[in-house]
Design a protein around this motif. Structure first.
Motif, PDB file in Angstrom:
ATOM      1  N   SER A 127       3.311  12.521  -3.367  1.00 45.85           N
ATOM      2  CA  SER A 127       3.254  11.084  -3.091  1.00 45.85           C
ATOM      3  C   SER A 127       3.245  10.779  -1.606  1.00 45.85           C
ATOM      4  CB  SER A 127       4.443  10.376  -3.756  1.00 45.85           C
ATOM      5  OG  SER A 127       4.254  10.292  -5.144  1.00 45.85           O
ATOM      6  N   GLY A 128       3.188  11.809  -0.767  1.00 47.44           N
ATOM      7  CA  GLY A 128       3.109  11.597   0.673  1.00 47.44           C
ATOM      8  C   GLY A 128       4.448  11.424   1.351  1.00 47.44           C
ATOM      9  N   GLU A 129       5.559  11.722   0.647  1.00 45.15           N
ATOM     10  CA  GLU A 129       6.883  11.607   1.236  1.00 45.15           C
ATOM     11  C   GLU A 129       7.331  12.949   1.785  1.00 45.15           C
ATOM     12  OE1 GLU A 129       9.059  10.173  -2.076  1.00 45.15           O
ATOM     13  OE2 GLU A 129       8.469   8.076  -1.773  1.00 45.15           O
TER      14      GLU A 129
ATOM     15  N   LEU B 165       2.108   6.847  -6.975  1.00 47.06           N
ATOM     16  CA  LEU B 165       1.929   6.272  -8.302  1.00 47.06           C
ATOM     17  C   LEU B 165       2.817   5.047  -8.502  1.00 47.06           C
ATOM     18  CD1 LEU B 165       1.549   8.959 -11.125  1.00 47.06           C
ATOM     19  CD2 LEU B 165       0.278   6.840 -10.845  1.00 47.06           C
ATOM     20  N   GLU B 166       4.032   5.092  -7.941  1.00 44.94           N
ATOM     21  CA  GLU B 166       4.939   3.958  -8.096  1.00 44.94           C
ATOM     22  C   GLU B 166       4.352   2.689  -7.494  1.00 44.94           C
ATOM     23  OE1 GLU B 166       5.718   6.907  -7.093  1.00 44.94           O
ATOM     24  OE2 GLU B 166       7.057   7.637  -8.659  1.00 44.94           O
ATOM     25  N   GLU B 167       3.620   2.848  -6.370  1.00 42.19           N
ATOM     26  CA  GLU B 167       3.037   1.680  -5.713  1.00 42.19           C
ATOM     27  C   GLU B 167       1.866   1.106  -6.504  1.00 42.19           C
ATOM     28  OE1 GLU B 167       3.892   2.743  -1.022  1.00 42.19           O
ATOM     29  OE2 GLU B 167       2.310   3.795  -2.108  1.00 42.19           O
TER      30      GLU B 167
ATOM     31  N   ILE C 259      -1.813   0.191 -14.360  1.00 45.75           N
ATOM     32  CA  ILE C 259      -2.039   0.747 -13.030  1.00 45.75           C
ATOM     33  C   ILE C 259      -3.054  -0.116 -12.298  1.00 45.75           C
ATOM     34  CG2 ILE C 259      -3.023   2.708 -11.789  1.00 45.75           C
ATOM     35  CD1 ILE C 259      -1.794   4.543 -13.811  1.00 45.75           C
ATOM     36  N   ASN C 260      -2.704  -0.508 -11.092  1.00 44.39           N
ATOM     37  CA  ASN C 260      -3.556  -1.363 -10.283  1.00 44.39           C
ATOM     38  C   ASN C 260      -4.645  -0.514  -9.619  1.00 44.39           C
ATOM     39  OD1 ASN C 260      -4.741  -3.226  -8.620  1.00 44.39           O
ATOM     40  ND2 ASN C 260      -2.888  -3.725  -7.464  1.00 44.39           N
ATOM     41  N   THR C 261      -5.811  -0.513 -10.186  1.00 43.58           N
ATOM     42  CA  THR C 261      -6.912   0.308  -9.667  1.00 43.58           C
ATOM     43  C   THR C 261      -7.633  -0.357  -8.493  1.00 43.58           C
ATOM     44  OG1 THR C 261      -8.415  -0.645 -11.309  1.00 43.58           O
ATOM     45  CG2 THR C 261      -7.284   1.401 -11.899  1.00 43.58           C
ATOM     46  N   ASN C 262      -7.212  -1.574  -8.129  1.00 41.72           N
ATOM     47  CA  ASN C 262      -7.850  -2.270  -7.008  1.00 41.72           C
ATOM     48  C   ASN C 262      -7.236  -1.909  -5.665  1.00 41.72           C
ATOM     49  OD1 ASN C 262      -9.658  -3.759  -8.659  1.00 41.72           O
ATOM     50  ND2 ASN C 262      -8.017  -5.200  -9.176  1.00 41.72           N
ATOM     51  N   LEU C 263      -6.082  -1.234  -5.678  1.00 39.15           N
ATOM     52  CA  LEU C 263      -5.445  -0.851  -4.422  1.00 39.15           C
ATOM     53  C   LEU C 263      -6.273   0.211  -3.702  1.00 39.15           C
ATOM     54  CD1 LEU C 263      -1.627  -0.608  -5.233  1.00 39.15           C
ATOM     55  CD2 LEU C 263      -2.781  -2.301  -3.815  1.00 39.15           C
TER      56      LEU C 263
ATOM     57  N   ARG D 100       6.174  -4.972  -1.904  1.00 34.03           N
ATOM     58  CA  ARG D 100       6.802  -6.274  -2.161  1.00 34.03           C
ATOM     59  C   ARG D 100       7.926  -6.066  -3.166  1.00 34.03           C
ATOM     60  NH1 ARG D 100       2.733 -10.767  -3.788  1.00 34.03           N
ATOM     61  NH2 ARG D 100       2.299 -10.613  -1.552  1.00 34.03           N
ATOM     62  N   ARG D 101       9.133  -6.449  -2.762  1.00 31.70           N
ATOM     63  CA  ARG D 101      10.306  -6.217  -3.592  1.00 31.70           C
ATOM     64  C   ARG D 101      10.393  -7.293  -4.669  1.00 31.70           C
ATOM     65  NH1 ARG D 101      15.708  -4.080  -0.726  1.00 31.70           N
ATOM     66  NH2 ARG D 101      16.766  -3.197  -2.540  1.00 31.70           N
ATOM     67  N   THR D 102      10.533  -6.875  -5.926  1.00 30.94           N
ATOM     68  CA  THR D 102      10.647  -7.817  -7.041  1.00 30.94           C
ATOM     69  C   THR D 102      12.038  -7.792  -7.667  1.00 30.94           C
ATOM     70  OG1 THR D 102       9.797  -6.136  -8.568  1.00 30.94           O
ATOM     71  CG2 THR D 102       8.207  -7.637  -7.563  1.00 30.94           C
ATOM     72  N   ALA D 103      12.808  -6.733  -7.407  1.00 31.28           N
ATOM     73  CA  ALA D 103      14.192  -6.627  -7.869  1.00 31.28           C
ATOM     74  C   ALA D 103      14.872  -5.623  -6.952  1.00 31.28           C
ATOM     75  CB  ALA D 103      14.256  -6.180  -9.325  1.00 31.28           C
ATOM     76  N   GLU D 104      16.174  -5.352  -7.208  1.00 30.57           N
ATOM     77  CA  GLU D 104      16.915  -4.501  -6.280  1.00 30.57           C
ATOM     78  C   GLU D 104      16.297  -3.117  -6.171  1.00 30.57           C
ATOM     79  OE1 GLU D 104      21.511  -3.229  -5.211  1.00 30.57           O
ATOM     80  OE2 GLU D 104      21.063  -4.191  -7.119  1.00 30.57           O
ATOM     81  N   ASP D 105      15.733  -2.615  -7.251  1.00 31.89           N
ATOM     82  CA  ASP D 105      15.110  -1.291  -7.214  1.00 31.89           C
ATOM     83  C   ASP D 105      13.689  -1.327  -7.769  1.00 31.89           C
ATOM     84  OD1 ASP D 105      15.085   1.478  -6.687  1.00 31.89           O
ATOM     85  OD2 ASP D 105      15.478   1.899  -8.796  1.00 31.89           O
ATOM     86  N   GLU D 106      12.997  -2.458  -7.589  1.00 32.40           N
ATOM     87  CA  GLU D 106      11.638  -2.586  -8.086  1.00 32.40           C
ATOM     88  C   GLU D 106      10.728  -3.098  -6.976  1.00 32.40           C
ATOM     89  OE1 GLU D 106      11.444  -5.002 -11.560  1.00 32.40           O
ATOM     90  OE2 GLU D 106      12.705  -3.673 -12.771  1.00 32.40           O
ATOM     91  N   PHE D 107       9.596  -2.405  -6.806  1.00 26.75           N
ATOM     92  CA  PHE D 107       8.637  -2.778  -5.777  1.00 26.75           C
ATOM     93  C   PHE D 107       7.233  -2.685  -6.371  1.00 26.75           C
ATOM     94  CE2 PHE D 107      12.301  -0.783  -3.846  1.00 26.75           C
ATOM     95  CZ  PHE D 107      12.598  -1.585  -2.764  1.00 26.75           C
ATOM     96  N   ILE D 108       6.328  -3.479  -5.856  1.00 25.14           N
ATOM     97  CA  ILE D 108       4.916  -3.327  -6.173  1.00 25.14           C
ATOM     98  C   ILE D 108       4.150  -3.237  -4.862  1.00 25.14           C
ATOM     99  CG2 ILE D 108       5.069  -4.548  -8.365  1.00 25.14           C
ATOM    100  CD1 ILE D 108       3.789  -6.976  -6.973  1.00 25.14           C
ATOM    101  N   GLY D 109       3.049  -2.522  -4.881  1.00 23.99           N
ATOM    102  CA  GLY D 109       2.272  -2.370  -3.668  1.00 23.99           C
ATOM    103  C   GLY D 109       1.101  -3.334  -3.615  1.00 23.99           C
ATOM    104  N   ILE D 110       0.822  -3.845  -2.411  1.00 27.10           N
ATOM    105  CA  ILE D 110      -0.336  -4.709  -2.200  1.00 27.10           C
ATOM    106  C   ILE D 110      -0.994  -4.329  -0.875  1.00 27.10           C
ATOM    107  CG2 ILE D 110       0.615  -6.658  -3.505  1.00 27.10           C
ATOM    108  CD1 ILE D 110       1.276  -7.974  -0.807  1.00 27.10           C
TER     109      ILE D 110
END
Length: 765
Positions: free
Chosen positions: A187-189, A533-535, A543-547, A586-596
């Motif tokens: 994942s690049g980490e 994958l998480e992003e 899965i957001n294939t537009n990223l 973008r944080r949506t909850a304490e341990d939830e993020f989505i990528g944009i």
């Protein structure tokens, strides 16, 4: 006739006698710390001062046994007694005060640093030994363009030229290798701070977009080169040190080297209570590195490292706690007694074979695994990763239009399988001293992450002074996700696959020697960083294939050189790095993020390094260094939801960093250094309505080396970090959100004034 026969016999006899006296008695090869052959190494007989030199492949032949001194510009002198009819492998260590003369290998084609077309920083063994061999941050932060924030020994974020600053927890978009073994996951980490500093000989850091060589590497690449054993030597080196906050560290280094084989093993045990609450750290490591010269044409190297770590996590705190109670932990992390329990193994085997003088191959196979158990206030994470891969390349040279062309061509394949399970954390339902308690299962994922790189690079020498470098890399990355948790209305099936388009990353560079001691270089290179994958996952499980992956171009000019009979060395670079498809979590909850994808950034910077030898004689060595990093990083275009942050400063990166230091070494054994660092203010939020304060740190270390009996050398040392007890934020959590009415937790407090002291014995058998 008798007279003719007698004369023929006498002549034949004397020829045979002369031949017997002139026959070669000692043979060997001279290499550097990476195993690269060192040609034109001067070999001086200490008795009669007769001089020999190594050939183009580093080999030498000497007629008489005796004590010889090996001398190569850019490397430390080495003396060795050579015996009759033996083969020796002689390894030289780089001289950190003659950096432009050393040979770098991080760009795959070995060449002198002063001819390199990329910005490459060398962190030498001397740079590592300026500190307490426990914390990476003071070492890397003296490197222009590199900045490591450290909230704790196990909580760090490394950025190179501002890349990776937006990663919330840990290092991303920067690749790292331990020799040939990737330390970056699928994942690049990247995590390098768990490794033992005493097992590392030096770092080579390529700054800027390096995807033309290594695939995903938008910010750069950090090479950790392990210490090799000295050939023809058997020694044991125990060390023990103590320090502030309950620090205790014990190490044992064993070195065995014959004429063709070497083995170095390092064991370390590090414990600290930590400055803050819930801050204990307990790590044990074992590293083994071996080198085997199987003949003139074959070399085998083996590297393995084992890490067993338990580290508690105090996490970040709000502004009030940062000012009034910097030793405190975040309330929820303290009550949950959050920690990570991690075991990690890396293994690599490399084979180097010379087909002929101008053609060889290097093949490395590697594997690693990591098991981790991490109770957090919001859940308990159990994860494991198993990775395998192979990297192989050919290197050669030939004449093109009567000019030399060095080339390399190769490929790398990498696969890792990542399993993660989360559970409820029921700590709030139990007494405070119980810590975390696992409840129901919340998720169960399996990720299969893959990539391959096909790469090629060539150096074309228009003349002895001018070199053109061209490189290109083709990368393909793809993921597969298996959701193994029960599917329900509130938990949609998130299984799926994501495949990136093939990415081609070119590079072109030019270097020119204006004189023997002065060079200039320029380069244009492309880079990219893939999504995790998480992003790519959306809240509905799709899965957001537009990223799109972040991509960028690095434009750079620079110069290196030395003056005043090698007393002054300098390095200066100016660059612009443009990034598009900026990825925002973008944080949506304490341990939830989505990528944009939210826009573009522009990174303009200046990096400068200067080393000067004030005094260099038999009684005293006195040197100074000055490193400067000046950053102008902005959001060129950044629209996140309804917020337009275009034109603002890039979050989480200091405006400037200044380092200066003095090293001294007396012949009688007393040595020391003092280092000063200034770090400019950093924007904490994308809106730029909150900045950290700039801060100043001063560290010093002194020691004394003496001989105890003939075979034992003793090194005692004492050091102080943050000498003037500066209050500062050693790491920040950018754009921290507020939950439940609590104030945002932006700050990780740095350690106040602290000391360390220790003793090292080197017993040479």
């Amino acid at each position: 006739m008798k007279s003719l026969f007698r004369n023929f016999f006498i002549i034949t006899f004397f020829i045979q006698v002369a031949t017997s006296f002139s026959q070669v008695l000692v043979k060997g090869k001279v290499v550097n710390e990476y195993g690269i052959a060192l040609n034109e190494t001067v070999i001086i007989n200490n008795k009669n001062k007769i001089i020999e030199t190594t050939d183009a492949k580093g080999f030498f032949e000497i007629e008489k046994e005796g004590l010889y001194t090996f001398q190569k510009k850019g490397y430390q002198l080495k003396s060795l007694y050579l015996k009759n009819k033996e083969f020796y492998t002689v390894q030289l260590t780089l001289n950190s005060l003659e950096l432009d003369e050393i040979i770098v290998t991080s760009n795959h084609i070995p060449q002198k640093l002063k001819k390199a077309t990329a910005s490459i920083a060398i962190v030498s063994q001397k740079d590592i030994q300026r500190s307490n061999n426990t914390d990476f941050a003071p070492i890397l932060n003296r490197t222009p363009g590199v900045f490591m924030q450290n909230g704790a020994l196990n909580t760090n974020r490394i950025t190179i030229r501002g890349i990776g600053a937006r990663n919330l927890f840990g290092t991303s978009k920067i690749r790292a290798y331990f020799k040939d073994i990737p330390l970056t996951n699928g994942s690049g980490e990247t995590t390098i701070e768990d490794f033992e500093l005493a097992s590392i000989a030096n770092f080579e850091i390529i700054k800027g977009a390096v995807s033309s060589i290594y695939g995903a590497g938008l910010g750069g690449v950090i090479h950790l080169n392990p210490k090799n054993a000295n050939f023809n030597e058997f020694s044991i080196q125990p060390e023990f040190s103590v320090g502030s906050f309950g620090l205790t560290k014990s190490m044992l280094t064993a070195n065995y080297g014959s004429k063709k084989h070497s083995f170095k093993a390092v064991f370390s045990d590090t414990y600290s209570d930590g400055f803050r609450e819930n801050n204990k750290y307990d790590r044990k490591t074992f590293t083994l590195n071996t080198n085997h010269f199987l003949g003139k044409n074959d070399e085998l190297t083996f590297l393995t490292s084992y890490i067993d770590l338990i580290a508690f996590i105090p996490s970040s705190i709000n502004a009030e706690a940062f000012r009034e109670r910097p030793e405190s932990a975040a309330f929820t992390w303290k009550n949950a007694q959050g920690f990570e329990d991690s075991k990690r193994v890396v293994f690599g085997l490399s084979w180097r074979h010379n087909f002929k003088d101008n053609l060889k191959q290097v093949t490395s196979i590697f594997t690693s695994f990591r098991n981790n158990y991490e109770p957090r206030p919001f859940n308990i994470l159990k994860e494991n990763t198993f990775a395998t891969g192979v990297r192989s390349r050919f290197l050669g040279d030939f004449k093109l239009f009567n000019k030399k062309l060095d080339w390399t061509f190769g490929a790398e394949f990498f696969n890792d399988v990542y399993n993660s399970i989360t559970f409820e954390n029921l700590y709030e339902n139990f007494p405070a001293d119980n810590g975390s308690v696992a409840g129901d299962n919340l998720s169960d994922f399996k990720e299969n992450r893959n990539y391959y790189n096909i790469f090629s690079e060539a150096n074309y020498h228009f003349s002895e002074k001018t070199t053109l470098t061209i490189g290109i890399n083709l990368n393909k990355t793809w993921y597969n996700l298996e959701d193994r948790f029960q599917v329900s209305e509130n938990n949609p099936d998130q299984s799926g696959a994501f495949s990136f388009k093939t990415i081609v990353s070119p590079k072109i560079g030019l270097s020119h020697l204006i004189s023997e001691n002065l060079s200039v270089f320029s380069s244009i290179s492309h880079g990219f960083s893939p999504l995790s994958l998480e992003e790519t996952l959306l809240p509905n499980g799709q899965i957001n294939t537009n990223l799109q992956p972040e991509t960028g171009w690095n434009f750079e000019i620079g110069t290196r050189g030395n003056f005043f009979n090698n007393r002054l060395f300098y390095n200066l670079s100016l660059y612009r790095l443009n990034i598009k498809n900026l990825l925002v979590s973008r944080r949506t909850a304490e341990d939830e993020f989505i990528g944009i994808n939210a826009g573009e950034t522009q990174h303009d910077g200046l990096e400068s390094q200067l080393i000067y030898k004030w005094i260099e004689n038999k009684k005293l060595s006195l040197n100074m260094f000055v490193n400067i990093t000046a950053n102008n990083f902005i959001f060129k275009e950044f629209i996140d939801d309804k917020n337009d942050f275009s034109g603002n400063d890039l979050t989480g990166v200091p405006s400037s960093i200044f380092n200066a230091g003095v090293d001294f070494n007396f012949q009688k054994g007393f040595y020391g250094n003092i280092n000063y660092q200034y770090v400019g203010s950093m924007p904490i939020t994308d809106a730029n309505n909150l900045y950290t304060d700039a801060y100043n740190l001063t560290n010093l270390k002194v020691g004394y080396v003496f001989s105890l009996l003939k075979e034992i050398k003793v090194n005692t040392f004492f050091g102080v970090n943050n000498l003037f007890n500066e209050a500062y934020a050693s790491q920040i959590l950018i754009n921290a959100s507020s939950f439940g009415g609590a104030a945002p937790r932006y700050f990780y407090p740095g350690n106040p004034i602290n000391y360390f002291t220790g003793i090292n014995f080197n017993y040479l058998f």
